[in-house]
Write a protein that holds these residues in place. Structure first.
Motif, PDB file in Angstrom:
ATOM      1  N   TRP A   4      35.017  19.824  82.483  1.00  0.00           N
ATOM      2  CA  TRP A   4      36.411  20.032  82.111  1.00  0.00           C
ATOM      3  C   TRP A   4      36.716  19.398  80.764  1.00  0.00           C
ATOM      4  N   GLN A   9      43.679  24.389  79.680  1.00  0.00           N
ATOM      5  CA  GLN A   9      44.755  24.634  80.642  1.00  0.00           C
ATOM      6  C   GLN A   9      44.215  25.046  82.010  1.00  0.00           C
ATOM      7  N   TYR A  10      43.124  25.797  82.047  1.00  0.00           N
ATOM      8  CA  TYR A  10      42.562  26.226  83.331  1.00  0.00           C
ATOM      9  C   TYR A  10      41.945  25.046  84.083  1.00  0.00           C
ATOM     10  N   ILE A  12      43.009  21.979  83.920  1.00  0.00           N
ATOM     11  CA  ILE A  12      44.135  21.199  84.431  1.00  0.00           C
ATOM     12  C   ILE A  12      44.772  21.909  85.625  1.00  0.00           C
ATOM     13  N   GLN A  13      44.839  23.234  85.578  1.00  0.00           N
ATOM     14  CA  GLN A  13      45.414  23.989  86.695  1.00  0.00           C
ATOM     15  C   GLN A  13      44.602  23.828  87.979  1.00  0.00           C
ATOM     16  N   VAL A  14      43.279  23.773  87.863  1.00  0.00           N
ATOM     17  CA  VAL A  14      42.424  23.691  89.052  1.00  0.00           C
ATOM     18  C   VAL A  14      42.238  22.238  89.523  1.00  0.00           C
ATOM     19  N   ARG A  15      42.594  21.297  88.699  1.00  0.00           N
ATOM     20  CA  ARG A  15      42.404  19.873  89.021  1.00  0.00           C
ATOM     21  C   ARG A  15      43.000  19.460  90.376  1.00  0.00           C
TER      22      ARG A  15
END
Length: 105
Positions: A4, A9-10, A12-15
């Motif tokens: 990561w 942004q992706y 952070i979205q899946v975090r």
């Protein structure tokens, strides 16, 4: 492995889903290493991010891109699921839906 970056942004979205997985499956069954790919991030920036967004994940910084290169990371987030023998059971840009099932194969 969860590759990561703070600017992705992706990633952070899946975090939150990665954190939920960490909180659901015992460390004795699954360890998650969140490896920051280093490109575009400094160690100080990663530390600031971690302080602002604490999590139970083990976060590593790959400033020299050694791990990132060894796993041929080209897009992030990248998930690599490795069993205890070292065999890669999953590799993809989406979190595997059932990692424990994949590890048992």
């Amino acid at each position: 492995l969860y590759f990561w970056a703070t600017w992705c942004q992706y990633c952070i979205q899946v975090r939150p889903a990665v954190i939920e997985l960490r909180n659901t499956i015992p460390r004795s069954d699954l360890e998650i290493l969140a490896i920051n790919v280093g490109g575009g991030d400094s160690l100080a920036r990663v530390k600031r991010f971690q302080e602002a967004h604490p999590s139970p994940l083990i976060v590593l910084y790959d400033g020299e891109n050694k791990v990132t290169k060894s796993y041929a990371v080209q897009g992030i987030p990248l998930f690599v699921l490795i069993d205890k023998s070292g065999a890669v059971k999953y590799r993809g840009n989406e979190m595997p839906p059932s990692p424990m099932a994949l590890l048992k194969k």
